[in-house]
Design a protein around this motif. Sequence first.
Motif, PDB file in Angstrom:
ATOM      1  N   THR A   1       2.425  -8.993 -28.121  1.00 47.36           N
ATOM      2  CA  THR A   1       3.621  -9.662 -28.637  1.00 47.36           C
ATOM      3  C   THR A   1       4.207 -10.612 -27.605  1.00 47.36           C
ATOM      4  OG1 THR A   1       4.131  -7.798 -30.101  1.00 47.36           O
ATOM      5  CG2 THR A   1       5.930  -9.312 -29.572  1.00 47.36           C
ATOM      6  N   ASP A   2       4.253 -10.161 -26.357  1.00 43.92           N
ATOM      7  CA  ASP A   2       4.885 -10.961 -25.309  1.00 43.92           C
ATOM      8  C   ASP A   2       4.041 -12.164 -24.877  1.00 43.92           C
ATOM      9  OD1 ASP A   2       6.979  -9.211 -25.346  1.00 43.92           O
ATOM     10  OD2 ASP A   2       6.446  -8.169 -23.483  1.00 43.92           O
ATOM     11  N   HIS A   3       2.715 -12.034 -24.942  1.00 40.27           N
ATOM     12  CA  HIS A   3       1.871 -13.061 -24.328  1.00 40.27           C
ATOM     13  C   HIS A   3       0.948 -13.804 -25.294  1.00 40.27           C
ATOM     14  CE1 HIS A   3       3.120 -11.722 -20.332  1.00 40.27           C
ATOM     15  NE2 HIS A   3       2.893 -10.493 -20.721  1.00 40.27           N
ATOM     16  N   CYS A   4       0.662 -13.244 -26.468  1.00 40.57           N
ATOM     17  CA  CYS A   4      -0.387 -13.806 -27.321  1.00 40.57           C
ATOM     18  C   CYS A   4       0.085 -14.199 -28.720  1.00 40.57           C
ATOM     19  CB  CYS A   4      -1.539 -12.811 -27.463  1.00 40.57           C
ATOM     20  SG  CYS A   4      -2.085 -12.047 -25.923  1.00 40.57           S
ATOM     21  N   GLN A   5       1.113 -13.546 -29.187  1.00 39.20           N
ATOM     22  CA  GLN A   5       1.523 -13.695 -30.580  1.00 39.20           C
ATOM     23  C   GLN A   5       1.929 -15.122 -30.926  1.00 39.20           C
ATOM     24  OE1 GLN A   5       3.941 -10.563 -32.638  1.00 39.20           O
ATOM     25  NE2 GLN A   5       5.531 -12.135 -32.596  1.00 39.20           N
ATOM     26  N   GLY A   6       2.505 -15.844 -29.970  1.00 46.21           N
ATOM     27  CA  GLY A   6       2.983 -17.188 -30.255  1.00 46.21           C
ATOM     28  C   GLY A   6       1.903 -18.109 -30.774  1.00 46.21           C
ATOM     29  N   CYS A   7       0.666 -17.940 -30.300  1.00 48.73           N
ATOM     30  CA  CYS A   7      -0.446 -18.786 -30.754  1.00 48.73           C
ATOM     31  C   CYS A   7      -1.346 -18.081 -31.762  1.00 48.73           C
ATOM     32  CB  CYS A   7      -1.287 -19.238 -29.555  1.00 48.73           C
ATOM     33  SG  CYS A   7      -0.476 -20.444 -28.480  1.00 48.73           S
ATOM     34  N   HIS A   8      -1.605 -16.794 -31.534  1.00 49.84           N
ATOM     35  CA  HIS A   8      -2.569 -16.068 -32.366  1.00 49.84           C
ATOM     36  C   HIS A   8      -1.920 -15.356 -33.554  1.00 49.84           C
ATOM     37  CE1 HIS A   8      -6.080 -16.750 -29.841  1.00 49.84           C
ATOM     38  NE2 HIS A   8      -5.303 -16.571 -28.790  1.00 49.84           N
ATOM     39  N   GLY A   9      -0.607 -15.447 -33.678  1.00 52.43           N
ATOM     40  CA  GLY A   9       0.067 -14.918 -34.850  1.00 52.43           C
ATOM     41  C   GLY A   9       0.459 -13.458 -34.735  1.00 52.43           C
ATOM     42  N   VAL A  10       1.373 -13.042 -35.600  1.00 56.52           N
ATOM     43  CA  VAL A  10       1.822 -11.653 -35.644  1.00 56.52           C
ATOM     44  C   VAL A  10       0.639 -10.749 -35.962  1.00 56.52           C
ATOM     45  CG1 VAL A  10       3.357 -10.026 -36.807  1.00 56.52           C
ATOM     46  CG2 VAL A  10       4.141 -12.361 -36.354  1.00 56.52           C
TER      47      VAL A  10
END
Length: 304
Positions: free
Chosen positions: A48-57
Amino acid sequence: MAVNKVAFCLLLGVAAGTFLLTGCDAPGAPGPPPLSPDEVMDFHTLFTDHCQGCHGVDGKGAAVQRLNDPMYLSIVPKQEILYTVTNGRPGTLMPAFSKKRGGPLTEKQIDALVDGIEANWGKPRVDAKTLPPYFAQGPGDPKNGEQVFKKACSMCHGSTEHPGPIGPITIPTFLSLISDQDIRTIVIIGRTNTGMPNYRQHALGRPMTNQEITDVVAYLSSLRPTRLPGVPTGLEAALAHPPYGVTSGAAVQNPGDLTHPTGSGNTGPITSGNKGSGHGPGSRTHGKGPQGHKRVHSSIVGGK
């Protein structure tokens, strides 16, 4: 009065016992110290902190590759994911997350992320032997690829002159932003978050063969302009060749054998394949990439 004193003493005793039992839950008592950023090992928190922004929820896809996909996780070597998280992908939005590369995560946290992606989203597992290989096993035929593209893909993507309902992917601006490996991956697994079918569901009426996939990629690659404005020369060369990770060269030379690194990266085909533009081992361009690109976790090599 004596009775009241006894009752008061009993009440005081109960209150004291409650305080002792509840400990830090008592009003004003300090709680456990918060974890430092390096101590966070929970997969969902890290993602959530490092990957979600690009790879989605939940990794279900957004601006870039969907990770929550058993088919994708069945074909991509685990070492490749590890390498990409550690070192990033130069020239793209994917940064290096390793502290050794200036990122925010320790090696143990990167292990937790990679293990968590597989453990949470790798099921139901697809037998990789029934799928086209992640890496192309040889050169493609652009002319045949054009014919396959017209039959399997043009009904949605059209052509540069006659765009389909989804939009053309044969235009130079698109092809200058995506590597051959990324195209191959998308053709195989599709993009479920956008409605793009996988290799089994294209308009051919049957699954695309491995060679047909390779040929389609070769056709699209042939349309990529020789000079890409604003794109570094090294990345420009890497777009049309095997990607950035440590397994790339070894996978092409020894299909299916992805477990021979030593953990140090100093022996085996991984080292001999460490040629490229500096954007990662396995690139077929001339020159030698950074020595730091040889790192492979011993835990992954050990079959974790």
